[in-house]
Motif scaffolding. Structure first.
Motif, PDB file in Angstrom:
ATOM      1  N   ARG A  56     -49.869  37.910 -18.933  1.00  0.00           N
ATOM      2  CA  ARG A  56     -50.397  38.857 -19.329  1.00  0.00           C
ATOM      3  C   ARG A  56     -51.353  38.706 -20.522  1.00  0.00           C
ATOM      4  NH1 ARG A  56     -45.153  41.274 -19.886  1.00  0.00           N
ATOM      5  NH2 ARG A  56     -45.312  40.952 -22.006  1.00  0.00           N
ATOM      6  N   ASN A  57     -51.222  37.772 -21.413  1.00  0.00           N
ATOM      7  CA  ASN A  57     -52.296  37.447 -22.453  1.00  0.00           C
ATOM      8  C   ASN A  57     -53.537  36.718 -22.048  1.00  0.00           C
ATOM      9  OD1 ASN A  57     -50.726  38.501 -24.608  1.00  0.00           O
ATOM     10  ND2 ASN A  57     -49.565  36.485 -24.949  1.00  0.00           N
ATOM     11  N   ASP A  62     -59.025  36.662 -19.960  1.00  0.00           N
ATOM     12  CA  ASP A  62     -59.987  36.532 -19.020  1.00  0.00           C
ATOM     13  C   ASP A  62     -60.714  38.042 -18.875  1.00  0.00           C
ATOM     14  OD1 ASP A  62     -59.090  34.113 -18.492  1.00  0.00           O
ATOM     15  OD2 ASP A  62     -57.905  34.498 -16.907  1.00  0.00           O
ATOM     16  N   TYR A  63     -60.427  39.061 -18.901  1.00  0.00           N
ATOM     17  CA  TYR A  63     -60.860  40.221 -18.848  1.00  0.00           C
ATOM     18  C   TYR A  63     -62.112  40.284 -19.886  1.00  0.00           C
ATOM     19  CZ  TYR A  63     -61.919  45.294 -18.498  1.00  0.00           C
ATOM     20  OH  TYR A  63     -62.615  46.426 -18.572  1.00  0.00           O
ATOM     21  N   MET A  64     -61.623  40.237 -21.024  1.00  0.00           N
ATOM     22  CA  MET A  64     -62.637  40.035 -22.216  1.00  0.00           C
ATOM     23  C   MET A  64     -63.740  39.260 -22.114  1.00  0.00           C
ATOM     24  SD  MET A  64     -61.368  42.363 -24.333  1.00  0.00           S
ATOM     25  CE  MET A  64     -59.685  43.013 -24.722  1.00  0.00           C
ATOM     26  N   GLU A  65     -63.390  38.129 -21.712  1.00  0.00           N
ATOM     27  CA  GLU A  65     -64.623  36.887 -21.394  1.00  0.00           C
ATOM     28  C   GLU A  65     -65.442  37.307 -20.157  1.00  0.00           C
ATOM     29  OE1 GLU A  65     -62.697  33.153 -21.006  1.00  0.00           O
ATOM     30  OE2 GLU A  65     -61.866  32.981 -22.860  1.00  0.00           O
ATOM     31  N   ARG A  81     -52.193  44.411 -29.669  1.00  0.00           N
ATOM     32  CA  ARG A  81     -51.258  44.159 -28.637  1.00  0.00           C
ATOM     33  C   ARG A  81     -49.927  43.530 -29.270  1.00  0.00           C
ATOM     34  NH1 ARG A  81     -52.783  40.666 -24.880  1.00  0.00           N
ATOM     35  NH2 ARG A  81     -51.018  41.407 -23.619  1.00  0.00           N
ATOM     36  N   LYS A  82     -50.373  42.587 -30.360  1.00  0.00           N
ATOM     37  CA  LYS A  82     -49.524  41.839 -31.058  1.00  0.00           C
ATOM     38  C   LYS A  82     -48.597  42.803 -31.911  1.00  0.00           C
ATOM     39  CE  LYS A  82     -51.580  37.450 -31.547  1.00  0.00           C
ATOM     40  NZ  LYS A  82     -52.298  36.457 -32.579  1.00  0.00           N
ATOM     41  N   HIS A  83     -48.997  43.836 -32.384  1.00  0.00           N
ATOM     42  CA  HIS A  83     -48.395  44.721 -33.129  1.00  0.00           C
ATOM     43  C   HIS A  83     -47.341  45.538 -32.264  1.00  0.00           C
ATOM     44  CE1 HIS A  83     -47.534  48.607 -35.436  1.00  0.00           C
ATOM     45  NE2 HIS A  83     -47.399  47.719 -36.575  1.00  0.00           N
ATOM     46  N   ALA A  84     -48.122  46.068 -31.206  1.00  0.00           N
ATOM     47  CA  ALA A  84     -47.183  47.006 -30.262  1.00  0.00           C
ATOM     48  C   ALA A  84     -45.960  46.132 -29.521  1.00  0.00           C
ATOM     49  CB  ALA A  84     -48.211  47.486 -29.195  1.00  0.00           C
ATOM     50  N   ASN A  85     -46.396  44.884 -29.294  1.00  0.00           N
ATOM     51  CA  ASN A  85     -45.201  44.155 -28.499  1.00  0.00           C
ATOM     52  C   ASN A  85     -44.138  43.964 -29.727  1.00  0.00           C
ATOM     53  OD1 ASN A  85     -46.485  43.883 -26.106  1.00  0.00           O
ATOM     54  ND2 ASN A  85     -47.581  41.914 -26.540  1.00  0.00           N
TER      55      ASN A  85
END
Length: 129
Positions: A56-57, A62-65, A81-85
């Motif tokens: 997922r990461n 890849d999407y961002m790039e 995302r880190k905080h939510a996970n």
């Protein structure tokens, strides 16, 4: 002495002692095998979760790039995302997702909501006496 694996100085001499020794060794083998199996399953599950999280990461990166998302926005999204996970496991399950609570009569649903949310409401300034 018969509960430990390996050689022992005392050997069974009678038939019932031999049978007991064989039984104890078989039980020990089964218990130890079950323990090792449980640990193996736990480690495989942890590895699968780590691989899924890594995939997922990688997809997000890849999407961002590929869409030329700015570094600042990418960083903000990654921090979110880190905080939510990190806090996803501590979130309480909402009542509408629990099948057994879907068809409650209105009076029971109201009573349940009152008990579940009353402590939050009491601490809010609007509901304070």
């Amino acid at each position: 002495a018969h509960l430990l694996l390996g050689e022992i100085d005392v050997a069974p001499t009678q038939a019932w002692e031999r049978a007991y020794s064989v039984l104890i060794h078989c039980v020990g083998l089964i218990v130890f095998s079950s323990f090792v199996s449980s640990l193996t399953e736990l480690m495989a599950s942890a590895a699968a979760q780590a691989a899924d999280r890594s995939k997922r990461n990688s997809e997000v990166r890849d999407y961002m790039e590929s869409h030329l998302v700015s570094v600042k926005l990418s960083s903000c999204i990654e921090n979110f995302r880190k905080h939510a996970n990190r806090h996803a496991d501590s979130q309480k399950l909402p009542r509408h997702l629990i099948d057994g609570l879907q068809n409650l009569p209105v009076s029971l649903a109201v009573s349940l909501s009152r008990q579940v949310y009353m402590h939050r409401m009491k601490s809010h300034a609007f509901f304070a006496k």
